[in-house]
Motif scaffolding. Structure first.
Motif, PDB file in Angstrom:
ATOM      1  N   ASN A   1       0.830  -1.208   0.000  1.00 11.96           N
ATOM      2  CA  ASN A   1       0.000   0.000   0.000  1.00 11.96           C
ATOM      3  C   ASN A   1       0.860   1.251   0.000  1.00 11.96           C
ATOM      4  O   ASN A   1       0.631   2.187  -0.779  1.00 11.96           O
ATOM      5  CB  ASN A   1      -0.929  -0.020   1.209  1.00 11.96           C
ATOM      6  N   ALA A   2       1.865   1.280   0.874  1.00  9.89           N
ATOM      7  CA  ALA A   2       2.669   2.494   1.070  1.00  9.89           C
ATOM      8  C   ALA A   2       3.459   2.876  -0.179  1.00  9.89           C
ATOM      9  O   ALA A   2       3.713   4.063  -0.420  1.00  9.89           O
ATOM     10  CB  ALA A   2       3.603   2.300   2.258  1.00  9.89           C
ATOM     11  N   GLU A   3       3.849   1.891  -0.988  1.00 11.05           N
ATOM     12  CA  GLU A   3       4.736   2.170  -2.119  1.00 11.05           C
ATOM     13  C   GLU A   3       3.992   2.360  -3.438  1.00 11.05           C
ATOM     14  O   GLU A   3       4.622   2.604  -4.468  1.00 11.05           O
ATOM     15  CB  GLU A   3       5.723   1.016  -2.290  1.00 11.05           C
ATOM     16  N   PHE A   4       2.655   2.269  -3.456  1.00  9.31           N
ATOM     17  CA  PHE A   4       1.981   2.079  -4.727  1.00  9.31           C
ATOM     18  C   PHE A   4       1.998   3.310  -5.625  1.00  9.31           C
ATOM     19  O   PHE A   4       1.945   3.162  -6.857  1.00  9.31           O
ATOM     20  CB  PHE A   4       0.554   1.549  -4.545  1.00  9.31           C
ATOM     21  N   GLU A   5       2.073   4.503  -5.076  1.00  9.32           N
ATOM     22  CA  GLU A   5       2.200   5.669  -5.971  1.00  9.32           C
ATOM     23  C   GLU A   5       3.420   5.529  -6.871  1.00  9.32           C
ATOM     24  O   GLU A   5       3.354   5.778  -8.080  1.00  9.32           O
ATOM     25  CB  GLU A   5       2.302   6.974  -5.177  1.00  9.32           C
ATOM     26  N   GLN A   6       4.557   5.136  -6.275  1.00 15.20           N
ATOM     27  CA  GLN A   6       5.783   4.990  -7.048  1.00 15.20           C
ATOM     28  C   GLN A   6       5.676   3.847  -8.046  1.00 15.20           C
ATOM     29  O   GLN A   6       6.098   3.961  -9.198  1.00 15.20           O
ATOM     30  CB  GLN A   6       6.977   4.749  -6.106  1.00 15.20           C
ATOM     31  N   VAL A   7       5.089   2.736  -7.620  1.00 14.89           N
ATOM     32  CA  VAL A   7       4.913   1.582  -8.502  1.00 14.89           C
ATOM     33  C   VAL A   7       4.028   1.952  -9.693  1.00 14.89           C
ATOM     34  O   VAL A   7       4.347   1.647 -10.848  1.00 14.89           O
ATOM     35  CB  VAL A   7       4.311   0.400  -7.723  1.00 14.89           C
ATOM     36  N   ALA A   8       2.905   2.626  -9.413  1.00 12.93           N
ATOM     37  CA  ALA A   8       1.983   3.014 -10.477  1.00 12.93           C
ATOM     38  C   ALA A   8       2.650   3.973 -11.463  1.00 12.93           C
ATOM     39  O   ALA A   8       2.415   3.899 -12.678  1.00 12.93           O
ATOM     40  CB  ALA A   8       0.731   3.658  -9.880  1.00 12.93           C
ATOM     41  N   LYS A   9       3.490   4.843 -10.945  1.00 12.70           N
ATOM     42  CA  LYS A   9       4.202   5.785 -11.809  1.00 12.70           C
ATOM     43  C   LYS A   9       5.200   5.053 -12.710  1.00 12.70           C
ATOM     44  O   LYS A   9       5.272   5.317 -13.917  1.00 12.70           O
ATOM     45  CB  LYS A   9       4.935   6.823 -10.960  1.00 12.70           C
ATOM     46  N   GLU A  10       5.959   4.130 -12.135  1.00 19.86           N
ATOM     47  CA  GLU A  10       6.941   3.379 -12.922  1.00 19.86           C
ATOM     48  C   GLU A  10       6.285   2.557 -14.022  1.00 19.86           C
ATOM     49  O   GLU A  10       6.790   2.494 -15.148  1.00 19.86           O
ATOM     50  CB  GLU A  10       7.738   2.437 -12.012  1.00 19.86           C
ATOM     51  N   LEU A  11       5.158   1.936 -13.696  1.00 23.72           N
ATOM     52  CA  LEU A  11       4.526   1.003 -14.618  1.00 23.72           C
ATOM     53  C   LEU A  11       3.414   1.631 -15.453  1.00 23.72           C
ATOM     54  O   LEU A  11       2.803   0.947 -16.273  1.00 23.72           O
ATOM     55  CB  LEU A  11       3.975  -0.192 -13.843  1.00 23.72           C
ATOM     56  N   ASP A  12       3.147   2.918 -15.251  1.00 23.00           N
ATOM     57  CA  ASP A  12       2.119   3.635 -16.012  1.00 23.00           C
ATOM     58  C   ASP A  12       0.758   2.954 -15.836  1.00 23.00           C
ATOM     59  O   ASP A  12       0.060   2.649 -16.800  1.00 23.00           O
ATOM     60  CB  ASP A  12       2.507   3.702 -17.490  1.00 23.00           C
TER      61      ASP A  12
END
Length: 488
Positions: free
Chosen positions: A71-82
């Motif tokens: 949950n905590a990291e998902f902004e970064q993950v979503a940004k990396e993976l579009d």
């Protein structure tokens, strides 16, 4: 088959592809073996698409630990993976004193778990934040969010493929034997050789575990049915609404806006043992309508556009009747294997944290060398419908195919369809194009665009119409002439 692999991952769901992506950070030859014709065709593609917060399970479990980390990291993950994502929060609502007691206990668990920002709301506060939510009080969980499970799993798989991972579809594993320097994995297509095996087979992980020589697990699967509501009511709900958990701690039907503007009602809860049954039933549709309307008044038949079912891989502990926590196992008697079992909700949220723990298990046995060419960034297909008029005009100017609409409901263009057909994973089913573009997902459910998509697959891949598949092996779009030519 391209020789011998360092790691074979069995299962092409969200966890299997998360493992593939994380292992591609290292200099390893990796493959994913998937029995279906695309990724995300099992558990990963039949859920609510919620980024869970970690409030639902006890502190100290692997399930809660991985959920909160993911949950905590998902902004970064979503940004990396579009990947489209919205951290909108969610409500857990209740009415009456009995539900107040259970909701208070859940709130205290959330505080104990360290869930950020949770707070209790009275009815006026709930109505101010979500006017169409039904309830006398609620917990607000601001860290929850919504995403598309198909988009996320496809993005993980494509990023893994960009970094050298090979995906082999229609490769159901039928047997595993130990060899002098690894394993021979028999599949319905061929035998695959690998030094390591990672079991991420979802609903069938217990079968692979037995093939490998791990403990025997008894599957006690859960079936859940859903209704999808039309986008016409999408603006009536901004956050998911969950009911108070029942006395057993389980949630009944909830109502969730999707990242694409629809609303999901469900799932139901039906224990089905060892069965895998995706049938959607009239009785459950009626139950969904009744329970959903108690949370959100726009759950009405005139807004129903589709229903479907998911099956979730709950496993029982072999020594008790309790549900297993997430399991990432190694066993001295079965070297160079990682057994990932018991991954049910919140597996979508927990996928990358689980994958990193799998990598650590492998690192405990051998040194891994970083891949200097690893690229964590993946760009998805540009959605024409989401662009400004100015950007749309620029796209059409560069590529006239953006000016031809294939799917009217979702405003998907010919250019997007062609990009999806030529995806890096080599998927060419109609449903594969659907999940990469949203074509056929609108009000008419493919009535307008499905024939156009089929024709484009034929043209782009030089296929005969008799070769085109909907989603699975033998699920042919065309099986014969409706009106055969008559003799003169």
């Amino acid at each position: 088959m391209d020789g011998r692999f360092d790691v074979a991952i069995i299962g092409g769901g969200v966890v299997g592809n998360a493992v593939a992506r994380e292992l591609s950070r290292y200099q390893l030859k990796i493959c994913v073996l998937e029995k279906e014709l695309d990724v995300c065709n099992g558990v990963s593609g039949h859920n609510t698409g919620l980024l869970h917060s970690g409030i639902l399970h006890k502190r100290g479990t692997l399930r809660t630990e991985c959920c909160m980390e993911g949950n905590a990291e998902f902004e970064q993950v979503a940004k990396e993976l579009d990947v489209p994502f919205k951290r909108c929060g969610k409500f857990i609502v209740g009415s009456g004193e009995e539900e107040r007691k259970r909701l208070t206990a859940l709130y205290e668990r959330g505080l104990d778990n360290g869930i950020p920002g949770i707070r209790m709301l009275d009815e006026s506060e709930l109505k101010e934040m979500e006017p169409n939510a039904q309830g006398e009080f609620a917990i607000f969980v601001p860290s929850a969010g919504i995403l598309c499970p198909f988009s996320y799993t496809i993005a993980l798989a494509e990023n893994a493929a960009m970094n050298g991972v090979k995906h082999f579809f229609d490769h159901e594993v039928t047997g595993i034997t130990k060899s002098a320097d690894g394993y021979e994995i028999a599949t319905t297509q061929e035998t695959v050789s690998a030094r390591w095996i990672v079991n991420c087979a979802g609903l069938y992980s217990y079968k692979i575990a037995e093939m490998l020589g791990y403990d025997s697990y008894k599957p006690n699967r859960v079936k859940g049915e859903y209704i999808i509501l039309d986008k016409r009511v999408g603006d009536k709900l901004s956050r998911p609404i969950y009911p108070t958990p029942n006395e057993a701690g389980a949630f009944d039907v909830h109502v969730t806006p999707t990242i694409d503007g629809n609303i999901l009602v469900g799932p139901t809860i039906e224990m089905i043992g060892k069965n895998v049954n995706y049938d959607a039933t009239q009785g459950m549709i009626q139950h969904l309508g009744k329970m959903g309307a108690e949370l959100f008044p726009y759950v009405r038949k005139e807004y129903y556009i589709r229903n479907y079912a998911g099956v979730f891989p709950t496993l029982e502990n072999p020594d008790s009747d309790e549900e297993l926590d997430f399991q990432i196992q190694t066993k001295e008697e079965v070297p160079c294997t990682v057994n990932v079992v018991g991954i049910t909700s919140p597996g979508l949220t927990s996928a990358l944290p689980l994958a990193r723990r799998v990598v650590e298990k492998i690192k405990n046995s051998e040194k891994l060398t970083s891949n200097p060419d690893f690229n964590p960034v993946r760009k998805g297909i540009v959605r024409f419908a989401e662009q400004s008029k100015e950007v749309q005009d620029q796209l059409i100017k560069k590529n006239p195919d953006y000016g031809e609409i294939f799917c009217r409901c979702e405003c998907v263009t010919k250019a997007e369809i062609k990009q999806a057909i030529h995806n890096i994973l080599g998927v060419s089913t109609v449903s594969g194009i659907k999940y990469r573009t949203r074509a056929t997902m609108g009000r008419c459910q493919g009535g307008y665009c499905e024939t156009r998509i089929t024709a484009q697959i034929q043209q782009e891949l030089n296929k005969d119409k008799t070769e085109i598949l909907l989603n699975k092996k033998n699920a042919y779009m065309f099986v014969g002439e409706v009106r055969p030519d008559e003799e003169a």
